[in-house]
Design a protein around this motif. Structure first.
Motif, PDB file in Angstrom:
ATOM      1  N   GLY A   1     -24.800  13.667   1.363  1.00 40.15           N
ATOM      2  CA  GLY A   1     -23.774  12.441   1.474  1.00 40.15           C
ATOM      3  C   GLY A   1     -22.514  12.825   1.073  1.00 40.15           C
ATOM      4  N   GLN A   2     -22.358  13.934  -0.063  1.00 38.35           N
ATOM      5  CA  GLN A   2     -21.152  14.003  -0.472  1.00 38.35           C
ATOM      6  C   GLN A   2     -20.916  13.007  -1.598  1.00 38.35           C
ATOM      7  N   ASN A   3     -19.741  12.547  -2.074  1.00 43.04           N
ATOM      8  CA  ASN A   3     -19.415  11.663  -3.130  1.00 43.04           C
ATOM      9  C   ASN A   3     -19.856  10.264  -2.959  1.00 43.04           C
ATOM     10  N   GLY A   4     -19.845   9.750  -1.998  1.00 40.28           N
ATOM     11  CA  GLY A   4     -20.562   8.267  -1.952  1.00 40.28           C
ATOM     12  C   GLY A   4     -19.500   7.515  -2.669  1.00 40.28           C
ATOM     13  N   ALA A   5     -19.723   6.041  -2.688  1.00 39.16           N
ATOM     14  CA  ALA A   5     -19.042   5.116  -3.332  1.00 39.16           C
ATOM     15  C   ALA A   5     -19.947   4.172  -4.292  1.00 39.16           C
ATOM     16  N   ALA A   6     -19.409   3.538  -5.302  1.00 34.02           N
ATOM     17  CA  ALA A   6     -20.215   2.937  -6.121  1.00 34.02           C
ATOM     18  C   ALA A   6     -20.551   1.657  -5.201  1.00 34.02           C
ATOM     19  N   ARG A   7     -19.886   1.053  -4.469  1.00 33.64           N
ATOM     20  CA  ARG A   7     -20.191  -0.217  -3.602  1.00 33.64           C
ATOM     21  C   ARG A   7     -19.908   0.263  -2.228  1.00 33.64           C
ATOM     22  N   PRO A   8     -21.021   0.817  -1.446  1.00 37.82           N
ATOM     23  CA  PRO A   8     -20.973   1.005  -0.129  1.00 37.82           C
ATOM     24  C   PRO A   8     -20.208  -0.333   0.630  1.00 37.82           C
ATOM     25  N   ALA A   9     -19.972  -0.061   1.964  1.00 38.70           N
ATOM     26  CA  ALA A   9     -19.300  -0.959   2.772  1.00 38.70           C
ATOM     27  C   ALA A   9     -20.270  -2.027   2.843  1.00 38.70           C
ATOM     28  N   ASN A  10     -21.379  -1.988   3.010  1.00 40.93           N
ATOM     29  CA  ASN A  10     -22.376  -2.904   3.305  1.00 40.93           C
ATOM     30  C   ASN A  10     -23.281  -3.457   1.831  1.00 40.93           C
ATOM     31  N   TRP A  11     -22.680  -3.218   0.814  1.00 46.36           N
ATOM     32  CA  TRP A  11     -23.056  -3.727  -0.471  1.00 46.36           C
ATOM     33  C   TRP A  11     -23.468  -4.990  -0.796  1.00 46.36           C
ATOM     34  N   ALA A  12     -22.584  -6.043  -0.316  1.00 45.37           N
ATOM     35  CA  ALA A  12     -22.873  -7.456  -0.586  1.00 45.37           C
ATOM     36  C   ALA A  12     -23.839  -7.942   0.534  1.00 45.37           C
ATOM     37  N   GLY A  13     -23.538  -7.544   1.757  1.00 47.09           N
ATOM     38  CA  GLY A  13     -24.588  -8.032   2.841  1.00 47.09           C
ATOM     39  C   GLY A  13     -26.001  -7.462   2.721  1.00 47.09           C
ATOM     40  N   TYR A  14     -26.094  -6.393   2.123  1.00 47.98           N
ATOM     41  CA  TYR A  14     -27.503  -5.787   1.824  1.00 47.98           C
ATOM     42  C   TYR A  14     -28.169  -6.578   0.772  1.00 47.98           C
ATOM     43  N   LEU A  15     -27.540  -6.720  -0.421  1.00 50.41           N
ATOM     44  CA  LEU A  15     -27.977  -7.619  -1.488  1.00 50.41           C
ATOM     45  C   LEU A  15     -28.391  -8.879  -1.125  1.00 50.41           C
ATOM     46  N   ALA A  16     -27.677  -9.682  -0.387  1.00 53.25           N
ATOM     47  CA  ALA A  16     -27.892 -10.942   0.443  1.00 53.25           C
ATOM     48  C   ALA A  16     -28.803 -11.065   0.961  1.00 53.25           C
ATOM     49  N   ALA A  17     -29.266 -10.002   2.054  1.00 53.81           N
ATOM     50  CA  ALA A  17     -30.315  -9.993   2.783  1.00 53.81           C
ATOM     51  C   ALA A  17     -31.796  -9.485   2.109  1.00 53.81           C
ATOM     52  N   ASN A  18     -31.487  -8.937   1.126  1.00 52.26           N
ATOM     53  CA  ASN A  18     -32.808  -8.339   0.417  1.00 52.26           C
ATOM     54  C   ASN A  18     -32.872  -8.908  -0.886  1.00 52.26           C
ATOM     55  N   PRO A  19     -33.231 -10.152  -1.119  1.00 55.80           N
ATOM     56  CA  PRO A  19     -33.208 -10.848  -2.752  1.00 55.80           C
ATOM     57  C   PRO A  19     -34.047  -9.821  -3.582  1.00 55.80           C
ATOM     58  N   HIS A  20     -34.978  -9.105  -3.214  1.00 55.21           N
ATOM     59  CA  HIS A  20     -35.707  -8.492  -4.081  1.00 55.21           C
ATOM     60  C   HIS A  20     -35.171  -7.209  -4.479  1.00 55.21           C
ATOM     61  N   MET A  21     -33.887  -6.866  -3.880  1.00 56.65           N
ATOM     62  CA  MET A  21     -32.961  -5.756  -4.281  1.00 56.65           C
ATOM     63  C   MET A  21     -32.242  -6.052  -5.433  1.00 56.65           C
ATOM     64  N   LYS A  22     -32.498  -5.459  -6.514  1.00 56.45           N
ATOM     65  CA  LYS A  22     -31.815  -5.565  -7.746  1.00 56.45           C
ATOM     66  C   LYS A  22     -30.610  -4.810  -8.097  1.00 56.45           C
ATOM     67  N   HIS A  23     -30.303  -3.690  -7.313  1.00 57.41           N
ATOM     68  CA  HIS A  23     -29.619  -2.839  -7.701  1.00 57.41           C
ATOM     69  C   HIS A  23     -29.195  -1.885  -6.562  1.00 57.41           C
ATOM     70  N   TYR A  24     -27.945  -1.546  -6.112  1.00 60.53           N
ATOM     71  CA  TYR A  24     -27.449  -0.930  -4.971  1.00 60.53           C
ATOM     72  C   TYR A  24     -26.122   0.029  -5.498  1.00 60.53           C
ATOM     73  N   ASN A  25     -26.268   1.268  -5.582  1.00 59.29           N
ATOM     74  CA  ASN A  25     -25.128   2.096  -5.755  1.00 59.29           C
ATOM     75  C   ASN A  25     -25.039   3.409  -4.871  1.00 59.29           C
ATOM     76  N   GLY A  26     -23.899   3.840  -4.480  1.00 60.55           N
ATOM     77  CA  GLY A  26     -23.772   4.920  -3.459  1.00 60.55           C
ATOM     78  C   GLY A  26     -23.261   6.234  -4.039  1.00 60.55           C
ATOM     79  N   HIS A  27     -23.055   6.321  -5.317  1.00 55.34           N
ATOM     80  CA  HIS A  27     -22.523   7.660  -6.101  1.00 55.34           C
ATOM     81  C   HIS A  27     -23.710   8.470  -6.297  1.00 55.34           C
TER      82      HIS A  27
END
Length: 548
Positions: free
Chosen positions: A474-500
């Motif tokens: 996926g090459q470099n990625g991003a610390a906060r991918p474009a769907n970061w906020a929405g993904y965390l909101a839709a999955n309350p059991h997800m405690k961390h999400y990072n794309g690097h």
């Protein structure tokens, strides 16, 4: 794949597997009645020990250890040591004739080999591409050792390994690393260089050690200006020769060699070691079944040849028993899964889909019913404080909300919810209190609470899942991918999400486990620094991730 195609493959599968064990193309064609010529330039050699003549090691004039060394699967009194002889790694024959080579090895307590505890000789057979798997036994438990190989006047680098603690020992802690997804063409293996310097006891590689996709003459995004890669890499891997050469390309990487020399590995595959998103004997595309099983046989054979695996893992044709169990004293039991070789086909294709009765059916299984029973039976007998499952695809529910709909990945456990329910019920029935799943595949890092009912955020937390990001994919990625906020909101059991890119470490202790997600800002250029993006803890007897 069409239903008719699936039924046709299922009908022929037993015959094809039997034929694959003989590893002969003519036998395959006879059994299946196929008339078309297969796209295989190289027949698979027989799996037995052949009687090839012995090569005089003095005739090897170039360094045969160009692919480095490795160790793996540490037991209390044993470890497996690996190397493969390749004076010319980018040639199909690796620069060696079809003759066996005697390889000498030494294991010592110190780096200077003043206190050698074991030494011996192994034979590198041409049938296994001059790979060597030495299972050194009768060792002291819970000890660090150093090892090296010798062929003629050539001596390999010195590498470090260790044994596990004895099964009855009360171990205070263990630090492990989780890695996955290392596409050569997507960047430099910089995270491995950092992991080689990290203080860990063992590394779990949970899949996609290799990618089947073509690598251009400049190494993809590596964009070499000081070398030109041969055209043999600029095609998808299909034949045994293709897979062997691709492993050679990966294993010439200095960061990959360094991390193997620093730590023992425990490995399991995902899909790209063979082909993207395959399921058991069902390929990604509609190719004849005999072609895919021959391809799978080639992929599995080259996987074993190039990784530090024990002899029970040696493949038989298109089949290979990769799932296995390791223990670290009474602290941890590791149940290493294979979620590719035995799964039922993805019910709704392998993308993001709304669940259907087909995907929800009890007949759907990700690890296969036999492996499900093996896992739950193992939990019943476990006396470990932590029960850890290194495996491939995301275990927890990931709701990718789209216009009010729930869409889930059909290639992950979300596409096989009945299988997940059976395993969680088995863990509860066995009294497993500290469950941890280690995952790769998705090229981002996640931290999940594993819920008894993912639709109810207030339901009991049964364990945690640590998803390691990719090394390069996926090459470099991003610390906060474009769907970061929405993904965390839709999955309350997800405690961390990072794309690097990077890796994760887990320190298992008597009271809690600490998880550190370590990332680099870039892999498309070498030399990026490592940072800790996030840290969490989960307590013994009170599962659930909390910021550290």
């Amino acid at each position: 794949m069409t239903l008719a195609g699936h039924q046709q493959q299922s009908q022929h599968a037993p015959e094809l597997r039997a034929a694959a064990r003989h590893l002969g193309r003519r036998r395959f064609l006879t059994v299946t009645g196929a008339a078309a010529a297969l796209a295989f330039a190289t027949n698979l050699p027989t799996a037995g020990v052949a009687g090839a003549a012995e090569l005089d090691a003095a005739k090897i004039t170039d360094n045969p250890f160009t692919l480095g060394v490795a160790s793996g699967d540490p037991l209390p009194t044993s470890v497996v040591l690996w190397t493969r002889l390749a004076p010319a790694p980018f040639q199909a024959d690796s620069g060696l004739p079809s003759q066996r080579v005697v390889v000498r090895w030494e294991l010592a307590r110190d780096e200077r080999f003043r206190h050698i505890v074991r030494r011996g000789a192994a034979v590198a057979h041409p049938e296994f591409h001059h790979s060597v798997h030495v299972e050194v036994g009768h060792l002291d438990s819970d000890r660090v050792f150093y090892y090296r190989f010798r062929v003629g006047s050539w001596v390999s680098e010195t590498a470090r390994t260790r044994t596990a603690p004895s099964s009855r020992s009360d171990v205070s802690e263990l630090t492990l690393a989780v890695v996955s997804c290392q596409a050569y063409h997507d960047g430099y293996f910089t995270p491995f260089g950092h992991l080689a310097e990290d203080d860990v006891d063992v590394v779990f590689h949970v899949g996609d050690y290799l990618y089947e996709y073509a690598v251009s003459s400049v190494g993809g995004v590596r964009n070499y200006t000081d070398r030109v890669l041969p055209d043999v890499f600029n095609r998808e891997t299909i034949t045994l020769e293709d897979y062997r050469l691709r492993y050679a390309l990966y294993k010439t990487d200095p960061d990959l060699q360094a991390v193997h020399a620093a730590h023992p590995f425990v490995v399991t595959w995902d899909d790209h070691e063979t082909e993207n998103n395959y399921a058991d004997d069902i390929p990604e595309n509609d190719v004849p079944p005999e072609e895919f099983l021959l391809r799978r046989a080639a992929a599995y054979r080259s996987y074993w040849e190039n990784l530090p695996l024990r002899h029970p893992q040696r493949p038989e044709g298109a089949d290979m028993r990769l799932y296995r169990r390791l223990n670290w004293g009474r602290l941890a039991q590791f149940d290493i899964l294979d979620t590719r070789q035995y799964r039922t086909d993805q019910a709704n294709g392998d993308g993001w889909k709304t669940p259907t009765p087909e995907s929800e059916a009890e007949s759907q299984t990700l690890p296969g019913f036999a492996q499900e029973r093996w896992l739950t039976d193992g939990w019943k007998r476990s006396n470990a404080l932590w029960n850890v499952i290194p495996q491939q695809v995301v275990f927890a529910r990931r709701n990718h909300a789209t216009a009010g709909n729930t869409t889930l990945s059909m290639d992950a456990w979300d596409g096989y919810p009945a299988s997940r329910r059976r395993l969680l019920a088995g863990a509860e029935a066995a009294g497993v209190e500290n469950l941890m799943v280690l995952t790769g595949d998705v090229h981002v890092s996640y931290a999940f609470d594993i819920k008894q009912d993912f639709a109810d955020p207030g339901s009991r937390t049964l364990g945690t899942e640590i998803v390691a990001t990719s090394v390069t994919s996926g090459q470099n990625g991003a610390a906060r991918p474009a769907n970061w906020a929405g993904y965390l909101a839709a999955n309350p059991h997800m405690k961390h999400y990072n794309g690097h890119r990077g890796y994760s470490t887990v320190r298992l202790g008597q009271d809690l486990a600490r998880v550190d997600f370590k990332t680099v800002a870039a892999v498309t250029t070498p030399g990026a620094a490592i940072t800790t993006a996030a840290s969490f803890v989960t307590e013994v007897g009170d599962q659930g991730l909390k910021p550290a």
